[in-house]
Motif scaffolding. Structure first.
Motif, PDB file in Angstrom:
ATOM      1  N   HIS A  77       0.828  -1.199   0.000  1.00 14.48           N
ATOM      2  CA  HIS A  77       0.000   0.000   0.000  1.00 14.48           C
ATOM      3  C   HIS A  77       0.869   1.257   0.000  1.00 14.48           C
ATOM      4  CE1 HIS A  77      -2.541  -3.132   1.866  1.00 14.48           C
ATOM      5  NE2 HIS A  77      -3.558  -2.493   1.321  1.00 14.48           N
ATOM      6  N   ILE A  78       0.414   2.258  -0.723  1.00 14.33           N
ATOM      7  CA  ILE A  78       1.007   3.595  -0.690  1.00 14.33           C
ATOM      8  C   ILE A  78      -0.056   4.518  -0.117  1.00 14.33           C
ATOM      9  CG2 ILE A  78       1.978   5.487  -2.040  1.00 14.33           C
ATOM     10  CD1 ILE A  78       2.662   3.302  -4.189  1.00 14.33           C
ATOM     11  N   LEU A  79       0.171   5.008   1.095  1.00 16.37           N
ATOM     12  CA  LEU A  79      -0.815   5.819   1.793  1.00 16.37           C
ATOM     13  C   LEU A  79      -0.466   7.299   1.652  1.00 16.37           C
ATOM     14  CD1 LEU A  79      -1.029   2.944   3.066  1.00 16.37           C
ATOM     15  CD2 LEU A  79      -1.714   4.048   5.185  1.00 16.37           C
ATOM     16  N   VAL A  80      -1.466   8.095   1.345  1.00 17.62           N
ATOM     17  CA  VAL A  80      -1.282   9.531   1.152  1.00 17.62           C
ATOM     18  C   VAL A  80      -2.107  10.274   2.192  1.00 17.62           C
ATOM     19  CG1 VAL A  80      -1.711  11.453  -0.427  1.00 17.62           C
ATOM     20  CG2 VAL A  80      -0.787   9.293  -1.307  1.00 17.62           C
ATOM     21  N   THR A  81      -1.442  11.115   2.999  1.00 15.22           N
ATOM     22  CA  THR A  81      -2.188  11.859   4.017  1.00 15.22           C
ATOM     23  C   THR A  81      -3.069  12.930   3.390  1.00 15.22           C
ATOM     24  OG1 THR A  81      -0.373  13.449   4.382  1.00 15.22           O
ATOM     25  CG2 THR A  81      -0.441  11.481   5.802  1.00 15.22           C
ATOM     26  N   HIS A  82      -2.587  13.565   2.309  1.00 11.92           N
ATOM     27  CA  HIS A  82      -3.381  14.571   1.606  1.00 11.92           C
ATOM     28  C   HIS A  82      -2.681  14.916   0.300  1.00 11.92           C
ATOM     29  CE1 HIS A  82      -0.396  16.976   3.747  1.00 11.92           C
ATOM     30  NE2 HIS A  82      -0.720  18.040   3.041  1.00 11.92           N
ATOM     31  N   THR A  83      -3.330  15.731  -0.503  1.00  7.32           N
ATOM     32  CA  THR A  83      -2.888  15.893  -1.886  1.00  7.32           C
ATOM     33  C   THR A  83      -2.152  17.198  -2.160  1.00  7.32           C
ATOM     34  OG1 THR A  83      -5.119  16.679  -2.446  1.00  7.32           O
ATOM     35  CG2 THR A  83      -4.631  14.350  -2.821  1.00  7.32           C
ATOM     36  N   HIS A  84      -1.472  17.761  -1.179  1.00  4.95           N
ATOM     37  CA  HIS A  84      -0.570  18.866  -1.478  1.00  4.95           C
ATOM     38  C   HIS A  84       0.652  18.322  -2.213  1.00  4.95           C
ATOM     39  CE1 HIS A  84      -2.406  21.763   1.684  1.00  4.95           C
ATOM     40  NE2 HIS A  84      -2.807  22.075   0.473  1.00  4.95           N
ATOM     41  N   SER A  85       1.266  19.182  -3.009  1.00  2.00           N
ATOM     42  CA  SER A  85       2.258  18.722  -3.985  1.00  2.00           C
ATOM     43  C   SER A  85       3.554  18.207  -3.380  1.00  2.00           C
ATOM     44  CB  SER A  85       2.575  19.852  -4.969  1.00  2.00           C
ATOM     45  OG  SER A  85       3.113  20.971  -4.283  1.00  2.00           O
ATOM     46  N   ASP A  86       3.759  18.411  -2.086  1.00  2.00           N
ATOM     47  CA  ASP A  86       4.953  17.855  -1.450  1.00  2.00           C
ATOM     48  C   ASP A  86       4.668  16.518  -0.768  1.00  2.00           C
ATOM     49  OD1 ASP A  86       3.331  19.393   0.276  1.00  2.00           O
ATOM     50  OD2 ASP A  86       4.932  19.585   1.752  1.00  2.00           O
ATOM     51  N   HIS A  87       3.460  15.979  -0.958  1.00  2.00           N
ATOM     52  CA  HIS A  87       3.076  14.729  -0.304  1.00  2.00           C
ATOM     53  C   HIS A  87       2.680  13.617  -1.274  1.00  2.00           C
ATOM     54  CE1 HIS A  87       2.772  16.170   3.977  1.00  2.00           C
ATOM     55  NE2 HIS A  87       2.861  17.310   3.318  1.00  2.00           N
ATOM     56  N   PHE A 105      -7.841   9.764   0.701  1.00  2.00           N
ATOM     57  CA  PHE A 105      -9.176  10.360   0.695  1.00  2.00           C
ATOM     58  C   PHE A 105      -9.225  11.310  -0.490  1.00  2.00           C
ATOM     59  CE2 PHE A 105     -12.647  13.090   1.859  1.00  2.00           C
ATOM     60  CZ  PHE A 105     -13.472  12.339   2.684  1.00  2.00           C
ATOM     61  N   ALA A 106      -9.923  10.922  -1.546  1.00  2.00           N
ATOM     62  CA  ALA A 106      -9.787  11.627  -2.822  1.00  2.00           C
ATOM     63  C   ALA A 106     -10.610  12.893  -2.914  1.00  2.00           C
ATOM     64  CB  ALA A 106     -10.174  10.692  -3.963  1.00  2.00           C
ATOM     65  N   GLU A 107     -11.782  12.902  -2.326  1.00  2.00           N
ATOM     66  CA  GLU A 107     -12.727  13.977  -2.597  1.00  2.00           C
ATOM     67  C   GLU A 107     -12.275  15.296  -1.978  1.00  2.00           C
ATOM     68  OE1 GLU A 107     -17.530  14.859  -2.204  1.00  2.00           O
ATOM     69  OE2 GLU A 107     -16.624  13.200  -1.126  1.00  2.00           O
ATOM     70  N   ILE A 108     -12.325  16.365  -2.772  1.00  2.00           N
ATOM     71  CA  ILE A 108     -12.081  17.714  -2.275  1.00  2.00           C
ATOM     72  C   ILE A 108     -13.354  18.518  -2.476  1.00  2.00           C
ATOM     73  CG2 ILE A 108     -10.782  19.854  -2.581  1.00  2.00           C
ATOM     74  CD1 ILE A 108      -8.407  18.274  -3.399  1.00  2.00           C
ATOM     75  N   LYS A 109     -13.963  18.933  -1.380  1.00  2.00           N
ATOM     76  CA  LYS A 109     -15.189  19.719  -1.457  1.00  2.00           C
ATOM     77  C   LYS A 109     -14.834  21.199  -1.387  1.00  2.00           C
ATOM     78  CE  LYS A 109     -17.797  16.128   0.968  1.00  2.00           C
ATOM     79  NZ  LYS A 109     -18.577  15.805   2.179  1.00  2.00           N
ATOM     80  N   ASN A 110     -15.483  21.985  -2.216  1.00  2.00           N
ATOM     81  CA  ASN A 110     -15.260  23.432  -2.186  1.00  2.00           C
ATOM     82  C   ASN A 110     -16.555  24.125  -2.585  1.00  2.00           C
ATOM     83  OD1 ASN A 110     -14.399  26.038  -2.264  1.00  2.00           O
ATOM     84  ND2 ASN A 110     -13.004  25.780  -3.987  1.00  2.00           N
ATOM     85  N   ASP A 111     -17.482  24.181  -1.628  1.00  2.00           N
ATOM     86  CA  ASP A 111     -18.770  24.799  -1.898  1.00  2.00           C
ATOM     87  C   ASP A 111     -19.021  25.975  -0.959  1.00  2.00           C
ATOM     88  OD1 ASP A 111     -19.030  23.409   0.429  1.00  2.00           O
ATOM     89  OD2 ASP A 111     -20.776  22.223  -0.180  1.00  2.00           O
ATOM     90  N   ARG A 112     -17.916  26.518  -0.413  1.00  2.00           N
ATOM     91  CA  ARG A 112     -18.076  27.589   0.551  1.00  2.00           C
ATOM     92  C   ARG A 112     -17.984  28.947  -0.127  1.00  2.00           C
ATOM     93  NH1 ARG A 112     -13.979  25.203   2.848  1.00  2.00           N
ATOM     94  NH2 ARG A 112     -13.001  27.098   3.657  1.00  2.00           N
ATOM     95  N   GLN A 113     -18.164  29.994   0.661  1.00  2.00           N
ATOM     96  CA  GLN A 113     -18.286  31.343   0.119  1.00  2.00           C
ATOM     97  C   GLN A 113     -16.984  31.842  -0.498  1.00  2.00           C
ATOM     98  OE1 GLN A 113     -19.698  34.157   2.997  1.00  2.00           O
ATOM     99  NE2 GLN A 113     -19.476  35.909   1.639  1.00  2.00           N
ATOM    100  N   ILE A 169      -6.361  20.784   4.831  1.00  2.00           N
ATOM    101  CA  ILE A 169      -7.043  20.623   3.545  1.00  2.00           C
ATOM    102  C   ILE A 169      -8.153  19.623   3.824  1.00  2.00           C
ATOM    103  CG2 ILE A 169      -5.453  18.797   2.826  1.00  2.00           C
ATOM    104  CD1 ILE A 169      -5.782  19.707  -0.062  1.00  2.00           C
ATOM    105  N   ASN A 170      -9.227  19.679   3.048  1.00  2.00           N
ATOM    106  CA  ASN A 170     -10.375  18.872   3.458  1.00  2.00           C
ATOM    107  C   ASN A 170     -10.326  17.414   3.022  1.00  2.00           C
ATOM    108  OD1 ASN A 170     -11.254  19.071   0.738  1.00  2.00           O
ATOM    109  ND2 ASN A 170     -12.396  20.931   1.211  1.00  2.00           N
ATOM    110  N   ASN A 171      -9.206  16.959   2.428  1.00  2.00           N
ATOM    111  CA  ASN A 171      -9.058  15.515   2.195  1.00  2.00           C
ATOM    112  C   ASN A 171      -7.914  14.936   3.037  1.00  2.00           C
ATOM    113  OD1 ASN A 171      -6.744  16.334   0.856  1.00  2.00           O
ATOM    114  ND2 ASN A 171      -7.326  15.517  -1.140  1.00  2.00           N
ATOM    115  N   HIS A 172      -7.635  15.570   4.167  1.00  2.00           N
ATOM    116  CA  HIS A 172      -6.502  15.149   4.994  1.00  2.00           C
ATOM    117  C   HIS A 172      -6.857  13.946   5.865  1.00  2.00           C
ATOM    118  CE1 HIS A 172      -3.101  15.212   7.716  1.00  2.00           C
ATOM    119  NE2 HIS A 172      -2.535  16.153   6.983  1.00  2.00           N
ATOM    120  N   LEU A 173      -5.947  12.981   5.874  1.00  2.00           N
ATOM    121  CA  LEU A 173      -6.042  11.815   6.750  1.00  2.00           C
ATOM    122  C   LEU A 173      -4.793  11.717   7.607  1.00  2.00           C
ATOM    123  CD1 LEU A 173      -7.202   9.120   4.147  1.00  2.00           C
ATOM    124  CD2 LEU A 173      -8.621  10.038   5.991  1.00  2.00           C
ATOM    125  N   CYS A 174      -4.953  11.273   8.838  1.00  2.00           N
ATOM    126  CA  CYS A 174      -3.840  10.788   9.643  1.00  2.00           C
ATOM    127  C   CYS A 174      -3.941   9.263   9.675  1.00  2.00           C
ATOM    128  CB  CYS A 174      -3.903  11.342  11.064  1.00  2.00           C
ATOM    129  SG  CYS A 174      -3.622  13.127  11.188  1.00  2.00           S
TER     130      CYS A 174
END
Length: 313
Positions: A77-87, A105-113, A169-174
């Motif tokens: 397995h290759i585990l990714v904590t989040h999708t910033h470009s240094d990770h 965690f793939a989904e990035i939600k962005n429905d805010r103001q 970021i909203n797809n962050h996992l620990c």
């Protein structure tokens, strides 16, 4: 309680170091104001292993990760904590080399103001010589195994549990390594600095909730992707929470004095901070103000952005 920061000055890039019977690390040669000594890639287990946070696209780092494996070892397995470009970006090349499954965690939600296009990371604050924000997002991240909160991945000698921790970021996992009561925290918690919250993909209210969530776990050690391990994790997490609460109080204090713009708050709130980091500080203040608007404590008549006027309700 002040945050008891921890630092690590003597490291070797591209060299595998065994930290415990179950954990090895390789640090990428990408040091900087937001990555500290570089991105740490963790190898968990023996024989059949998981790799956490492969890092940026970097051929030398890819070679170093492969060299850190025993010839007979298999990467499952290759585990990714989040999708910033240094990770995350090196995950695809590592998958090609090893045949492992990419998990995150793939989904990035962005429905805010907040409108991302309205955020200028070079908002004029005094005469600071700005460092570019290094928070680019890998928008095409598509894991083979999408993870949700409390999903479990296993190897012969390791068990990793995904903990959903949005905020930075909203797809962050620990990831909690049960056998050692250790949490790999990505950028959610770092020992050498606070985590930067950049709206709209980052959210301060989510971040505070995620810090509280970690407090509910039986853990003994934190291992961030940047910087050294953190002992006494619950005290450290509580210090993080207290720090953010005090920052919010300081922002409300600035508003009470009639300071309505973020660019005028930053030199006061971050007087002891390197001016090159003011853009990151401005983003965190924006994230705080977004939360204060949501809770009704602060008013913003226009679209929420760095140049907006904010006032107490």
């Amino acid at each position: 309680m002040a945050i008891p920061y921890v630092f690590e000055d003597e490291i070797e890039h591209g060299v595998c170091k065994r930290l415990t019977p179950l954990i090895r690390r390789v640090i990428c040669n990408n040091p900087g104001p937001f990555t500290y000594t570089g991105t740490t890639t963790f190898i968990v287990g023996n024989g059949v292993v998981a790799i956490i946070d492969p890092g940026p696209k970097n051929d030398a780092h890819l070679d170093a990760i492969i060299s850190a494996l025993d010839p007979s070892e298999v990467v499952s397995h290759i585990l990714v904590t989040h999708t910033h470009s240094d990770h995350s970006p090196l995950a695809n090349a590592l998958e090609e080399k090893t045949g492992a499954k990419i998990c995150g965690f793939a989904e990035i939600k962005n429905d805010r103001q907040i409108n991302k296009s309205r955020i200028d990371t070079k908002v004029a604050i005094e005469d600071a010589n700005f460092v570019e924000m290094e928070e680019a997002i890998q928008r095409d991240f598509n894991p083979d195994i999408p993870l949700q909160h409390q999903d479990i991945l296993n190897g012969p000698d390791w068990t990793l549990e995904a903990i959903y921790t949005p905020g930075h970021i909203n797809n962050h996992l620990c990831f909690l390594l049960h056998e050692e009561k250790t949490v790999f925290t990505g950028d959610h918690i770092m020992g050498w600095a606070t985590s930067v919250i950049v709206p709209p993909d980052g959210n301060m209210a989510d971040y505070m909730d995620s810090l509280e969530r970690l407090l509910s776990y039986d853990i003994e050690l934190l291992r961030p992707t940047h910087g050294p391990e953190i002992e006494n994790p619950k005290a450290f997490i509580q210090a993080y929470i207290t720090h953010r609460q005090k920052r919010e109080e300081q922002i409300l204090g600035q508003l009470a004095k009639g300071t309505t713009k973020i660019q005028d708050m930053i030199p006061v709130l971050y007087a002891d901070t390197d001016k090159r980091l003011y853009p990151a500080a401005a983003m965190s203040v924006l994230a705080h103000l977004e939360g204060l608007v949501q809770t009704g404590k602060v008013i913003c008549k226009d679209e929420i952005k760095l140049s907006s006027d904010f006032r107490l309700k």
